[in-house]
Design a protein around this motif. Structure first.
Motif, mmCIF file in Angstrom:
data_model
loop_
_atom_site.group_PDB
_atom_site.id
_atom_site.type_symbol
_atom_site.label_atom_id
_atom_site.label_comp_id
_atom_site.label_asym_id
_atom_site.label_seq_id
_atom_site.Cartn_x
_atom_site.Cartn_y
_atom_site.Cartn_z
ATOM 1 N N VAL A 46 7.369 -20.652 -10.172
ATOM 2 C CA VAL A 46 8.506 -21.423 -9.640
ATOM 3 C C VAL A 46 8.826 -22.208 -8.529
ATOM 4 C CG1 VAL A 46 10.546 -21.040 -10.170
ATOM 5 C CG2 VAL A 46 8.979 -20.798 -11.358
ATOM 6 N N PRO A 47 8.551 -21.143 -7.514
ATOM 7 C CA PRO A 47 8.858 -21.613 -5.787
ATOM 8 C C PRO A 47 7.988 -23.064 -5.765
ATOM 9 C CG PRO A 47 8.737 -19.383 -6.032
ATOM 10 C CD PRO A 47 8.258 -19.946 -7.192
ATOM 11 N N VAL A 48 7.125 -22.635 -6.014
ATOM 12 C CA VAL A 48 5.615 -24.120 -5.794
ATOM 13 C C VAL A 48 6.590 -25.542 -7.106
ATOM 14 C CG1 VAL A 48 3.757 -25.310 -5.478
ATOM 15 C CG2 VAL A 48 4.242 -22.475 -5.182
ATOM 16 N N ASN A 49 6.224 -25.662 -8.129
ATOM 17 C CA ASN A 49 6.661 -26.382 -8.945
ATOM 18 C C ASN A 49 8.764 -26.960 -7.975
ATOM 19 O OD1 ASN A 49 5.322 -26.187 -10.614
ATOM 20 N ND2 ASN A 49 5.913 -25.098 -12.201
ATOM 21 N N ARG A 50 9.183 -26.340 -7.965
ATOM 22 C CA ARG A 50 10.633 -26.755 -6.584
ATOM 23 C C ARG A 50 10.109 -27.848 -5.640
ATOM 24 N NH1 ARG A 50 13.319 -21.435 -7.616
ATOM 25 N NH2 ARG A 50 12.855 -21.242 -5.918
ATOM 26 N N ALA A 51 9.009 -27.201 -4.824
ATOM 27 C CA ALA A 51 8.435 -27.680 -3.876
ATOM 28 C C ALA A 51 8.510 -29.138 -4.158
ATOM 29 C CB ALA A 51 7.447 -27.082 -2.711
ATOM 30 N N VAL A 110 15.272 -28.028 -12.483
ATOM 31 C CA VAL A 110 16.198 -29.547 -12.967
ATOM 32 C C VAL A 110 16.850 -30.083 -11.087
ATOM 33 C CG1 VAL A 110 17.991 -30.828 -14.760
ATOM 34 C CG2 VAL A 110 16.006 -28.788 -14.483
ATOM 35 N N ALA A 111 17.746 -29.245 -10.423
ATOM 36 C CA ALA A 111 18.632 -29.307 -9.137
ATOM 37 C C ALA A 111 17.205 -29.552 -8.246
ATOM 38 C CB ALA A 111 18.792 -28.397 -8.553
ATOM 39 N N ALA A 112 16.112 -29.442 -8.242
ATOM 40 C CA ALA A 112 15.009 -29.823 -7.487
ATOM 41 C C ALA A 112 14.599 -31.240 -7.576
ATOM 42 C CB ALA A 112 13.682 -28.616 -7.137
ATOM 43 N N ALA A 113 14.243 -31.287 -9.008
ATOM 44 C CA ALA A 113 14.327 -32.097 -9.297
ATOM 45 C C ALA A 113 14.905 -33.886 -9.360
ATOM 46 C CB ALA A 113 14.050 -32.972 -11.095
ATOM 47 N N ARG A 114 16.002 -32.906 -9.628
ATOM 48 C CA ARG A 114 17.813 -34.045 -8.855
ATOM 49 C C ARG A 114 17.618 -34.315 -7.774
ATOM 50 N NH1 ARG A 114 21.303 -31.480 -13.550
ATOM 51 N NH2 ARG A 114 21.383 -33.084 -15.144
ATOM 52 N N ALA A 115 17.429 -33.913 -7.176
ATOM 53 C CA ALA A 115 16.844 -34.190 -5.474
ATOM 54 C C ALA A 115 16.080 -34.840 -5.035
ATOM 55 C CB ALA A 115 16.791 -32.939 -4.264
ATOM 56 N N GLY A 116 14.621 -35.009 -5.426
ATOM 57 C CA GLY A 116 13.931 -35.077 -5.360
ATOM 58 C C GLY A 116 13.043 -36.284 -5.515
ATOM 59 N N GLY A 123 13.998 -40.561 -14.595
ATOM 60 C CA GLY A 123 14.362 -40.378 -15.702
ATOM 61 C C GLY A 123 13.151 -39.829 -16.644
ATOM 62 N N ARG A 124 11.922 -39.821 -15.588
ATOM 63 C CA ARG A 124 11.083 -39.347 -16.483
ATOM 64 C C ARG A 124 11.003 -38.084 -16.895
ATOM 65 N NH1 ARG A 124 10.248 -42.897 -20.147
ATOM 66 N NH2 ARG A 124 8.162 -42.597 -20.002
ATOM 67 N N TYR A 125 11.525 -37.443 -16.470
ATOM 68 C CA TYR A 125 10.627 -36.047 -15.887
ATOM 69 C C TYR A 125 11.802 -34.974 -16.745
ATOM 70 C CZ TYR A 125 12.022 -30.753 -14.271
ATOM 71 O OH TYR A 125 11.635 -29.608 -14.348
ATOM 72 N N VAL A 126 10.835 -34.472 -17.433
ATOM 73 C CA VAL A 126 11.882 -33.189 -18.787
ATOM 74 C C VAL A 126 11.365 -32.209 -18.793
ATOM 75 C CG1 VAL A 126 12.161 -32.917 -21.496
ATOM 76 C CG2 VAL A 126 11.111 -34.828 -20.618
ATOM 77 N N ALA A 127 12.045 -30.812 -18.328
ATOM 78 C CA ALA A 127 11.995 -30.150 -18.089
ATOM 79 C C ALA A 127 11.161 -29.105 -19.525
ATOM 80 C CB ALA A 127 13.478 -28.868 -17.288
ATOM 81 N N SER A 128 10.780 -28.001 -19.651
ATOM 82 C CA SER A 128 10.190 -27.197 -20.462
ATOM 83 C C SER A 128 9.717 -25.348 -19.911
ATOM 84 C CB SER A 128 8.686 -27.802 -21.291
ATOM 85 O OG SER A 128 8.352 -29.165 -21.505
ATOM 86 N N HIS A 129 9.534 -25.630 -20.804
ATOM 87 C CA HIS A 129 9.418 -23.663 -20.820
ATOM 88 C C HIS A 129 8.994 -23.133 -22.338
ATOM 89 C CE1 HIS A 129 10.736 -19.529 -19.809
ATOM 90 N NE2 HIS A 129 9.352 -19.115 -19.840
#
Length: 183
Positions: free
Chosen positions: A72-77, A105-111, A117-123
């Motif tokens: 998770v921390p690496v994905n956010r970065a 998702v917040a990291a995606a919005r910021a970065g 629009g092409r990013y979709v979070a999954s788990h």
């Protein structure tokens, strides 16, 4: 669903290796490139990916599908890294397999800027207590629950592509908000 010309897996441990192996086993991607300084060579040797990318930029450039499968921390970065953002093609679909969603998702919005629009979070609710490419298996998602967390920022075709990909790999896909997922 149509076949991806190139899929990139960033993080080729147990889950990332499994996704790469699942894409390959089902013929869903002509090429699966992996980027992971710790695990990519072993993932290639195990057959989970076709090619080890020497850099994040090389892995992502030209990919139709990019899966962030690092911790998770690496994905956010990564989502805040201009190298990732600038290497993504205009129509590339980006997802992650992080176990928490709101902060990712917040990291995606910021970065991600114009690529948001092409990013979709999954788990995927799958895996084991073992890590690394030695714990990967191409059938990991078969019958597994997989949560997709689209937001109002997501392009409808990106959501459809992510859901179709997971379904083609055998997952049972459900939707919820990132906040509901984390609760």
């Amino acid at each position: 669903m149509s076949r991806f010309a190139k899929a990139a897996i960033v993080g080729t441990g147990a889950v990332g290796g499994s996704i790469g192996g699942g894409l390959r086993a089902r013929g869903l991607a002509a090429e699966v490139a992996g980027f992971d300084p710790a695990n990519a060579d072993a993932a290639r040797e195990a057959g989970w990916i076709d090619r080890v990318a020497p850099s994040l930029q090389d892995a992502v450039r030209g990919a139709d599908l990019v899966v962030l499968a690092a911790p998770v921390p690496v994905n956010r970065a990564l989502l805040g890294d201009p190298v990732l953002r600038d290497a993504l093609g205009a129509r590339a679909v980006l997802t992650d397999v992080s176990s928490t969603k709101a902060s990712v998702v917040a990291a995606a919005r910021a970065g991600l800027g114009a690529r948001l629009g092409r990013y979709v979070a999954s788990h995927p609710i799958a895996g084991s207590d073992r890590g690394g490419p030695g714990a990967a298996r191409a059938s990991l998602l078969e019958g597994a629950h997989l949560i997709v967390c689209p937001t109002d920022d997501c392009d409808a075709d990106a959501v459809a592509t992510v859901e179709a990909t997971w379904t083609a790999m055998g997952a049972r896909v459900a939707r919820m908000t990132p906040e509901h997922h984390d609760r």
